[in-house]
Design a protein around this motif. Structure first.
Motif, PDB file in Angstrom:
ATOM      1  N   ALA A   1      -3.092   2.259   8.678  1.00 45.71           N
ATOM      2  CA  ALA A   1      -2.968   1.230   9.718  1.00 45.71           C
ATOM      3  C   ALA A   1      -2.361   1.821  10.990  1.00 45.71           C
ATOM      4  O   ALA A   1      -2.785   1.477  12.095  1.00 45.71           O
ATOM      5  CB  ALA A   1      -2.114   0.076   9.215  1.00 45.71           C
TER       6      ALA A   1
ATOM      7  N   HIS B   1     -13.868  -2.997  14.515  1.00 43.68           N
ATOM      8  CA  HIS B   1     -13.576  -2.605  13.136  1.00 43.68           C
ATOM      9  C   HIS B   1     -12.103  -2.208  12.982  1.00 43.68           C
ATOM     10  O   HIS B   1     -11.437  -2.623  12.025  1.00 43.68           O
ATOM     11  CB  HIS B   1     -14.493  -1.459  12.720  1.00 43.68           C
TER      12      HIS B   1
ATOM     13  N   LYS C   1      -5.361  -6.011  11.403  1.00 45.63           N
ATOM     14  CA  LYS C   1      -5.032  -7.398  11.078  1.00 45.63           C
ATOM     15  C   LYS C   1      -5.023  -7.666   9.581  1.00 45.63           C
ATOM     16  O   LYS C   1      -4.364  -8.591   9.118  1.00 45.63           O
ATOM     17  CB  LYS C   1      -6.009  -8.350  11.757  1.00 45.63           C
ATOM     18  N   ASP C   2      -5.775  -6.872   8.820  1.00 46.76           N
ATOM     19  CA  ASP C   2      -5.929  -7.100   7.382  1.00 46.76           C
ATOM     20  C   ASP C   2      -4.594  -7.076   6.657  1.00 46.76           C
ATOM     21  O   ASP C   2      -4.304  -7.939   5.842  1.00 46.76           O
ATOM     22  CB  ASP C   2      -6.891  -6.064   6.797  1.00 46.76           C
ATOM     23  N   GLY C   3      -3.765  -6.085   6.906  1.00 49.55           N
ATOM     24  CA  GLY C   3      -2.453  -6.007   6.280  1.00 49.55           C
ATOM     25  C   GLY C   3      -2.461  -5.514   4.843  1.00 49.55           C
ATOM     26  O   GLY C   3      -1.421  -5.488   4.194  1.00 49.55           O
ATOM     27  N   GLN C   4      -3.598  -5.114   4.320  1.00 48.60           N
ATOM     28  CA  GLN C   4      -3.685  -4.676   2.931  1.00 48.60           C
ATOM     29  C   GLN C   4      -3.797  -3.159   2.790  1.00 48.60           C
ATOM     30  O   GLN C   4      -3.820  -2.653   1.672  1.00 48.60           O
ATOM     31  CB  GLN C   4      -4.906  -5.321   2.260  1.00 48.60           C
ATOM     32  N   LEU C   5      -3.878  -2.435   3.886  1.00 52.06           N
ATOM     33  CA  LEU C   5      -4.057  -0.994   3.817  1.00 52.06           C
ATOM     34  C   LEU C   5      -2.726  -0.263   3.768  1.00 52.06           C
ATOM     35  O   LEU C   5      -1.673  -0.813   4.109  1.00 52.06           O
ATOM     36  CB  LEU C   5      -4.839  -0.491   5.037  1.00 52.06           C
TER      37      LEU C   5
ATOM     38  N   GLU D   1      -9.854  -5.252  13.030  1.00 51.16           N
ATOM     39  CA  GLU D   1      -9.888  -5.951  11.746  1.00 51.16           C
ATOM     40  C   GLU D   1      -9.035  -5.231  10.707  1.00 51.16           C
ATOM     41  O   GLU D   1      -8.352  -5.877   9.909  1.00 51.16           O
ATOM     42  CB  GLU D   1     -11.332  -6.054  11.245  1.00 51.16           C
ATOM     43  N   ILE D   2      -9.067  -3.904  10.717  1.00 54.33           N
ATOM     44  CA  ILE D   2      -8.264  -3.127   9.771  1.00 54.33           C
ATOM     45  C   ILE D   2      -6.776  -3.387  10.001  1.00 54.33           C
ATOM     46  O   ILE D   2      -6.017  -3.594   9.062  1.00 54.33           O
ATOM     47  CB  ILE D   2      -8.592  -1.626   9.899  1.00 54.33           C
TER      48      ILE D   2
END
Length: 97
Positions: A33, A18, A24-28, A21-22
């Motif tokens: 992050a 989890h 790698k997301d790049g949107q937080l 994934e957070i």
């Protein structure tokens, strides 16, 4: 290496996936992050003193983050609700002229 033997910091497999994934997301938000990166670094066996320079957190803040992880799990990377004035601004109040 001199000094105390570093503590064993281990994430469970579900939490590790989890957090990866957070990151790698790049949107937080960046601070969220970074907290995820710190937990992943601790899981890889990196020492707190080696993490401090690249993350911009104090040793105590990293240790407290790990304690929060032990208490709350992955939700430790997110900020707690804070007291004070609510973030909603209401325009419904009558204006004084």
């Amino acid at each position: 290496m001199k000094g105390r033997k570093p503590a064993e910091y281990r994430l469970n497999e579900i939490d590790r996936r989890h957090l990866e994934e957070i990151v790698k997301d790049g949107q937080l938000i960046q601070r969220v992050a970074n907290r995820a990166r710190v937990l992943l670094a601790l899981d890889r066996g990196e020492r707190i003193v080696d993490i401090v320079p690249w993350v911009g957190m104090s040793r105590q803040a990293i240790w407290l983050l790990w304690q929060r992880y032990l208490e709350r799990g992955v939700d430790a990377i997110f900020d707690d609700e804070r007291g004070g004035r609510p973030p909603v601004f209401s325009l419904d109040r009558p204006r004084r002229d």
